[in-house]
Design an enzyme around this catalytic site. Sequence first.
Site, mmCIF file in Angstrom:
data_model
loop_
_atom_site.group_PDB
_atom_site.id
_atom_site.type_symbol
_atom_site.label_atom_id
_atom_site.label_comp_id
_atom_site.label_asym_id
_atom_site.label_seq_id
_atom_site.Cartn_x
_atom_site.Cartn_y
_atom_site.Cartn_z
ATOM 1 N N PHE A 7 -8.715 23.435 -62.632
ATOM 2 C CA PHE A 7 -7.683 24.426 -62.347
ATOM 3 C C PHE A 7 -6.360 23.990 -62.957
ATOM 4 O O PHE A 7 -5.828 22.923 -62.620
ATOM 5 C CB PHE A 7 -7.486 24.594 -60.838
ATOM 6 C CG PHE A 7 -8.512 25.466 -60.179
ATOM 7 C CD1 PHE A 7 -8.333 26.837 -60.095
ATOM 8 C CD2 PHE A 7 -9.663 24.906 -59.650
ATOM 9 C CE1 PHE A 7 -9.280 27.641 -59.486
ATOM 10 C CE2 PHE A 7 -10.620 25.700 -59.041
ATOM 11 C CZ PHE A 7 -10.431 27.076 -58.956
ATOM 12 N N ASP A 8 -5.835 24.815 -63.852
ATOM 13 C CA ASP A 8 -4.453 24.630 -64.253
ATOM 14 C C ASP A 8 -3.584 24.793 -63.009
ATOM 15 O O ASP A 8 -3.942 25.532 -62.077
ATOM 16 C CB ASP A 8 -4.089 25.678 -65.310
ATOM 17 C CG ASP A 8 -2.619 25.656 -65.649
ATOM 18 O OD1 ASP A 8 -2.138 24.624 -66.133
ATOM 19 O OD2 ASP A 8 -1.944 26.686 -65.405
ATOM 20 N N VAL A 9 -2.448 24.137 -62.981
ATOM 21 C CA VAL A 9 -1.608 24.146 -61.778
ATOM 22 C C VAL A 9 -0.418 25.084 -61.924
ATOM 23 O O VAL A 9 -0.301 26.095 -61.224
ATOM 24 C CB VAL A 9 -1.156 22.715 -61.432
ATOM 25 C CG1 VAL A 9 -0.212 22.727 -60.225
ATOM 26 C CG2 VAL A 9 -2.374 21.832 -61.144
ATOM 27 N N THR A 12 -0.850 29.029 -62.453
ATOM 28 C CA THR A 12 -2.185 29.476 -62.061
ATOM 29 C C THR A 12 -2.375 29.348 -60.553
ATOM 30 O O THR A 12 -2.675 30.327 -59.874
ATOM 31 C CB THR A 12 -3.265 28.669 -62.806
ATOM 32 O OG1 THR A 12 -3.073 28.837 -64.221
ATOM 33 C CG2 THR A 12 -4.660 29.143 -62.422
#
Length: 223
Positions: A7-9, A12
């Site tokens: 997961f990009d943070v 996102t």
Amino acid sequence: MPTTIAFDVYGTLIDTHGIVLELEKLVGEQAQHFSQTWRDKQLEYSFRRGLMQNYVDFSVVTRQALDYACLACQQGLTSAEREHLLEQYRTLPAFSDAKQALEQLKAQNHRLFAFSNGRGEAVTELLQAAGLDAYFQDIISVDELKSFKPNPAVYCHFLRRAQTNSETAWLVSSNPFDVLGAMSAGMRAAWVKRSGTAIFDPWGIEPNLTISSLVELEQTLNA
């Protein structure tokens, strides 16, 4: 079957425009434009430094982008005001769909990782403040490689650290450059189209999956 998901943070899971309310106190009606300028320049500076092989901590990129936004928007914020904004940036809020989506995916035994341009310590602090840290098996930062997305080496680094391979791993990001970077490195990728007006770069490559909310992931990956 459990899947490894990166997961990009920023942008996102975490709303980078969650700073707008604080900006309104300082720059008034320019708050939204200021926030967008700050974010755009933050990304641009990371791209430049990656190409130049002139790495600095992502917090330095963020600070320099803030200085640029002050100049571009003609806002003479004081040093104390800038420090206040940077402090608030370390505790930005999560998007409303993030917690539910992570709960669903973790319940299905998917392997969840946070994968970010930010330093590990900063990302940990950010996710803790947003109440999301407990869902992740680990936090993997590009800082470990001293480069930035979308350098293909950082996606290979993720795969090594997560002990997986490109055929079984997904990247989830709202940033088209990140999706394209992961796909270029052989990963599958889901684009989170958080706005109806968002445009995916017309490079002749389409995301493996396009969703409007993170909660769509659980149903799609388990289909």
